[in-house]
Design a protein around this motif. Structure first.
Motif, PDB file in Angstrom:
ATOM      1  N   SER A  90      30.837  30.167  36.489  1.00 39.23           N
ATOM      2  CA  SER A  90      31.017  31.659  36.523  1.00 39.23           C
ATOM      3  C   SER A  90      32.432  32.199  36.260  1.00 39.23           C
ATOM      4  CB  SER A  90      30.335  32.189  38.004  1.00 39.23           C
ATOM      5  OG  SER A  90      31.260  31.586  38.837  1.00 39.23           O
ATOM      6  N   VAL A  91      32.170  33.388  35.695  1.00 35.11           N
ATOM      7  CA  VAL A  91      33.585  34.392  35.777  1.00 35.11           C
ATOM      8  C   VAL A  91      33.309  35.651  36.195  1.00 35.11           C
ATOM      9  CG1 VAL A  91      35.458  35.184  34.064  1.00 35.11           C
ATOM     10  CG2 VAL A  91      34.298  32.779  33.615  1.00 35.11           C
ATOM     11  N   THR A  92      34.243  36.081  37.313  1.00 30.17           N
ATOM     12  CA  THR A  92      34.157  37.408  37.942  1.00 30.17           C
ATOM     13  C   THR A  92      35.363  38.149  37.996  1.00 30.17           C
ATOM     14  OG1 THR A  92      32.110  36.468  39.113  1.00 30.17           O
ATOM     15  CG2 THR A  92      32.933  38.561  39.970  1.00 30.17           C
ATOM     16  N   VAL A  93      35.051  39.580  37.609  1.00 32.73           N
ATOM     17  CA  VAL A  93      36.173  40.397  37.758  1.00 32.73           C
ATOM     18  C   VAL A  93      36.177  41.531  38.977  1.00 32.73           C
ATOM     19  CG1 VAL A  93      37.990  41.847  36.508  1.00 32.73           C
ATOM     20  CG2 VAL A  93      36.972  39.819  35.554  1.00 32.73           C
ATOM     21  N   ALA A  94      36.731  41.806  39.810  1.00 33.92           N
ATOM     22  CA  ALA A  94      36.821  42.969  40.682  1.00 33.92           C
ATOM     23  C   ALA A  94      37.867  43.732  40.603  1.00 33.92           C
ATOM     24  CB  ALA A  94      36.579  42.496  42.230  1.00 33.92           C
ATOM     25  N   ASP A  95      37.796  45.016  40.757  1.00 29.77           N
ATOM     26  CA  ASP A  95      38.868  46.009  40.916  1.00 29.77           C
ATOM     27  C   ASP A  95      39.852  45.960  42.104  1.00 29.77           C
ATOM     28  OD1 ASP A  95      37.330  47.190  42.966  1.00 29.77           O
ATOM     29  OD2 ASP A  95      36.629  48.613  41.552  1.00 29.77           O
ATOM     30  N   ARG A  96      40.585  46.705  42.336  1.00 27.48           N
ATOM     31  CA  ARG A  96      41.352  46.556  43.632  1.00 27.48           C
ATOM     32  C   ARG A  96      40.610  46.832  44.913  1.00 27.48           C
ATOM     33  NH1 ARG A  96      45.838  51.560  42.624  1.00 27.48           N
ATOM     34  NH2 ARG A  96      45.473  50.444  40.496  1.00 27.48           N
ATOM     35  N   THR A  97      39.729  47.634  44.744  1.00 27.50           N
ATOM     36  CA  THR A  97      38.746  47.650  45.974  1.00 27.50           C
ATOM     37  C   THR A  97      38.043  46.684  46.185  1.00 27.50           C
ATOM     38  OG1 THR A  97      36.944  48.988  44.878  1.00 27.50           O
ATOM     39  CG2 THR A  97      38.861  50.163  45.658  1.00 27.50           C
ATOM     40  N   GLY A  98      37.666  45.564  45.288  1.00 28.47           N
ATOM     41  CA  GLY A  98      36.812  44.456  45.549  1.00 28.47           C
ATOM     42  C   GLY A  98      35.504  44.592  44.952  1.00 28.47           C
ATOM     43  N   ARG A  99      35.182  45.832  44.401  1.00 27.82           N
ATOM     44  CA  ARG A  99      33.987  45.989  43.724  1.00 27.82           C
ATOM     45  C   ARG A  99      33.970  44.991  42.332  1.00 27.82           C
ATOM     46  NH1 ARG A  99      31.749  49.420  40.104  1.00 27.82           N
ATOM     47  NH2 ARG A  99      33.555  50.368  39.670  1.00 27.82           N
ATOM     48  N   HIS A 111      28.418  45.125  43.447  1.00 26.84           N
ATOM     49  CA  HIS A 111      28.655  44.428  44.768  1.00 26.84           C
ATOM     50  C   HIS A 111      30.148  43.963  44.919  1.00 26.84           C
ATOM     51  CE1 HIS A 111      24.393  43.779  43.903  1.00 26.84           C
ATOM     52  NE2 HIS A 111      24.215  43.931  45.126  1.00 26.84           N
ATOM     53  N   ARG A 112      30.385  43.500  46.421  1.00 26.71           N
ATOM     54  CA  ARG A 112      31.841  43.634  46.663  1.00 26.71           C
ATOM     55  C   ARG A 112      32.168  41.849  46.579  1.00 26.71           C
ATOM     56  NH1 ARG A 112      34.804  47.239  48.695  1.00 26.71           N
ATOM     57  NH2 ARG A 112      36.171  45.880  49.650  1.00 26.71           N
ATOM     58  N   LEU A 113      33.216  41.711  45.995  1.00 26.83           N
ATOM     59  CA  LEU A 113      33.621  40.333  45.916  1.00 26.83           C
ATOM     60  C   LEU A 113      34.164  39.883  47.020  1.00 26.83           C
ATOM     61  CD1 LEU A 113      34.006  37.691  44.201  1.00 26.83           C
ATOM     62  CD2 LEU A 113      36.134  38.766  43.414  1.00 26.83           C
ATOM     63  N   PRO A 114      33.624  38.598  47.996  1.00 29.10           N
ATOM     64  CA  PRO A 114      34.378  38.175  49.179  1.00 29.10           C
ATOM     65  C   PRO A 114      35.786  37.290  48.894  1.00 29.10           C
ATOM     66  CG  PRO A 114      32.468  36.598  48.430  1.00 29.10           C
ATOM     67  CD  PRO A 114      32.622  38.057  47.420  1.00 29.10           C
ATOM     68  N   LEU A 115      36.602  37.992  49.219  1.00 28.41           N
ATOM     69  CA  LEU A 115      37.911  37.401  48.933  1.00 28.41           C
ATOM     70  C   LEU A 115      38.549  36.503  49.867  1.00 28.41           C
ATOM     71  CD1 LEU A 115      39.731  40.868  48.125  1.00 28.41           C
ATOM     72  CD2 LEU A 115      38.808  39.254  46.365  1.00 28.41           C
ATOM     73  N   GLY A 116      39.003  35.336  49.426  1.00 24.39           N
ATOM     74  CA  GLY A 116      39.806  34.213  50.083  1.00 24.39           C
ATOM     75  C   GLY A 116      41.088  34.944  50.783  1.00 24.39           C
ATOM     76  N   ALA A 117      41.752  34.060  51.776  1.00 19.53           N
ATOM     77  CA  ALA A 117      42.673  34.325  52.431  1.00 19.53           C
ATOM     78  C   ALA A 117      44.140  34.423  51.557  1.00 19.53           C
ATOM     79  CB  ALA A 117      42.952  33.066  53.388  1.00 19.53           C
ATOM     80  N   ARG A 153      51.941  45.830  41.939  1.00 15.55           N
ATOM     81  CA  ARG A 153      50.762  45.959  42.531  1.00 15.55           C
ATOM     82  C   ARG A 153      49.472  45.525  42.306  1.00 15.55           C
ATOM     83  NH1 ARG A 153      47.440  50.848  42.128  1.00 15.55           N
ATOM     84  NH2 ARG A 153      48.596  51.454  40.237  1.00 15.55           N
ATOM     85  N   ARG A 154      48.662  45.095  43.014  1.00 14.16           N
ATOM     86  CA  ARG A 154      47.423  44.189  42.867  1.00 14.16           C
ATOM     87  C   ARG A 154      46.571  45.251  42.169  1.00 14.16           C
ATOM     88  NH1 ARG A 154      42.355  43.018  45.050  1.00 14.16           N
ATOM     89  NH2 ARG A 154      42.759  44.228  46.923  1.00 14.16           N
ATOM     90  N   LEU A 155      45.905  45.050  40.849  1.00 17.88           N
ATOM     91  CA  LEU A 155      45.016  46.050  40.257  1.00 17.88           C
ATOM     92  C   LEU A 155      43.601  45.571  40.214  1.00 17.88           C
ATOM     93  CD1 LEU A 155      47.257  46.086  36.915  1.00 17.88           C
ATOM     94  CD2 LEU A 155      47.315  47.684  38.773  1.00 17.88           C
ATOM     95  N   GLY A 156      43.632  44.116  40.671  1.00 19.32           N
ATOM     96  CA  GLY A 156      42.089  43.704  41.005  1.00 19.32           C
ATOM     97  C   GLY A 156      42.193  42.271  41.113  1.00 19.32           C
TER      98      GLY A 156
END
Length: 549
Positions: A90-99, A111-117, A153-156
């Motif tokens: 799998s390859v997934t891209v999310a924006d700065r809000t996590g969507r 959907h929202r991407l669960p982010l790691g620590a 700045r984190r863009l995604g």
């Protein structure tokens, strides 16, 4: 018993046990292989998905699409091309809000991407994550801006994942030869188990465990239930088995099993009989061997044990004859009386035949002279015994032995210095036993000689606390090398010349030692002389006790 409930044989049990061990080993090998495969997957695939995620996060197209999203499908095209070219799951891209804005799984978009620590703070992360209906090893890398306006700045976020392989895939991927190794190991384990079970079966003589346990129980019951002592030795002379009776008769310690005869202090005649080191050949069977041990008269029988020509040791049984000797002493006076009557009856019969013959040929005067000579000889013997031996039991014994010796054409003499007063009943019985045994051995020693050469002389001397018994004979004497062994071995004087062993001298020594005395033998110019000494009660007290009775 039906076959359904029949117990497994020892070979079958060993085979099942070994097969179980082989299965456990195989499972352990498989578990180690799986652990190694998983560690390899984490190390190799973790690096690959991490590198791929960093490459996507640094692509200018990725930054541009996240900064100014366009209506075209450029981001989807980038995701799909990366998926196809790299072969990841799998390859997934999310924006700065996590969507999620693009993914190889269309159902995840929006959907929202669960982010790691640490990802939200601009750091990368990798680990296990449940995604798209399965577990994947994923790497999440933040996309950072590079323009003056949004530098740093984190863009995604870009996430690349690889699905965990199944157990079968990990086993097959661990080594191309793993299955072959497992097959060979299984075959060797089965063959080894079968051979081991056959070897154990041969070593146990085909007996099953329950049969071996039954034999052990029967052996214990037999060894500790019989009245005889049993001692078993291995070929090196170490005790391998002894029952309670044998340990008591030989005076052995409780922990004697495993100790050698030398360690236990067993020497001399007893060692020779137990170890078989006696006679012209060592390790021979011996029957009815008499041994004196710690004041006991023991009769021992030894038998060697061998299998297929290989010596396994020996087994010796022991019987205690001490109690029998005590009973013999108690009935000694009755036996002496009966022997005296039998010998006198035989002697009187011969004398009556002589008188009858003289009358028939008319020699009446010769009859008178013959009767007068017989009367004088009898009175002389009776008066000698009555004057010198005042104890009736010992005197009666000497009368009986005199008649027995006369039957064998042996003269029994009483020495001139003989003097014996009345003894206590128990002392008289023991003195009679010693005197009788020594006279019997002396008569046996001179048996075969004729005329004046066949004689035995008895001397009895007494002081305040002891009695000395001296018996001399005109026999060949005792061999010097046996002079110190005849009593320990239980020899008679005949045995000293090569005959059978008896217990007469053994009993004599035992009685003397119980009375605090001793017995010895020496050679004189005429033959052998046995001298016994033993303590007795005071004569005056013995007379008083006899009067009170």
């Amino acid at each position: 018993m039906s076959p359904t409930f029949r117990r497994h044989t020892l070979a079958g049990q060993m085979l099942v046990l070994q097969l179980a061990l082989v299965v456990v080993v195989l499972l352990a090998v498989a578990a180690v292989s799986l652990a190694q495969s998983q560690a390899t997957f984490h190390r190799v695939e973790g690096r690959r998905v991490g590198a791929l995620a960093e490459q996507l996060a640094a692509a200018p197209l990725m930054r541009g699409q996240l900064t100014r999203p366009a209506q075209d499908d450029a981001l989807d095209t980038l995701v799909q091309s990366t998926h196809v070219q790299s072969g990841v799951t799998s390859v997934t891209v999310a924006d700065r809000t996590g969507r999620i804005v693009a993914s190889t799984d269309p159902t995840a978009v929006g959907h929202r991407l669960p982010l790691g620590a640490g990802v939200s703070r601009g750091r990368g992360w990798s680990g296990r994550l449940v995604w798209s209906g399965g577990q994947e090893l994923v790497a999440q890398v933040p996309v950072l801006g590079d323009t003056e306006r949004d530098v740093g700045r984190r863009l995604g976020t870009v996430m690349v994942g690889e699905a965990y392989p199944t157990v079968w895939q990990r086993i097959s991927g661990a080594s191309s030869y793993l299955l072959a190794y497992l097959g060979v190991a299984s075959g060797l384990g089965v063959a080894g188990s079968w051979l081991l079970s056959r070897r154990v079966k041969r070593q146990t003589l085909g007996l099953e465990p329950r049969e071996i346990a039954g034999l052990a129980e029967h052996r214990e019951a037999m060894l500790y239930g019989i009245a005889e002592g049993v001692v078993a030795l291995d070929p090196q002379g170490r005790i391998t088995l002894v029952n309670d009776v044998g340990r008591r008769l030989l005076g052995l310690p409780a922990d004697c099993v495993g100790a050698s005869l030398a360690d236990l202090g067993i020497e001399g005649r007893l060692r020779d009989v137990l170890a078989g080191a006696h006679g012209p050949a060592a390790d021979v069977d011996r029957q009815d061997q008499v041994v004196v041990r710690d004041g006991r008269v023991l009769v021992m029988n030894r038998m060697t044990v061998a299998k297929d020509g290989r010596p396994l040791g020996s087994v010796t049984t022991l019987r205690d004859r001490t109690e029998l000797a005590r009973l013999e002493r108690e009935i000694g006076s009755f036996r002496s009386s009966s022997e005296l009557l039998r010998a006198q009856a035989h002697e009187f019969a011969n004398q009556l035949h002589t008188i009858s013959g003289l009358i028939q040929i008319g020699e009446q005067e010769e009859v008178v002279r013959y009767i007068r000579a017989l009367n004088q000889r009898r009175q002389s013997l009776d008066m000698t015994l009555a004057r010198r031996v005042r104890d009736t039991a010992v005197a009666a014994l000497l009368m009986a032995k005199s008649a027995q010796a006369a039957e064998r054409r042996v003269t029994l003499r009483i020495s001139d210095d003989t003097a014996l007063d009345r003894l206590a009943p128990e002392d008289a019985a023991d003195v009679a036993t010693v005197v009788g045994n020594l006279i019997d051995n002396a008569v046996d020693a001179v048996d075969g000689r004729t005329g004046a050469d066949a004689w035995v002389e008895v001397g009895l001397r007494q002081d305040a606390a002891s009695v000395e018994i001296e018996v001399r004979d005109s026999g060949p004497g005792v061999a010097p090398e046996l002079a110190h062994e005849v009593f320990a071995h239980g020899f008679t004087t005949k045995a000293a010349e090569g005959g059978e062993r008896g217990i007469g001298l053994a009993l004599t020594r035992l009685v003397c030692e119980r009375h605090g005395g001793e017995v010895a033998v020496t050679n004189t110019p005429d033959g052998a002389m046995f001298t016994a000494r033993m303590s007795v009660s005071h004569p005056a007290r013995a007379v008083a006790e006899g009067a009170s009775r």
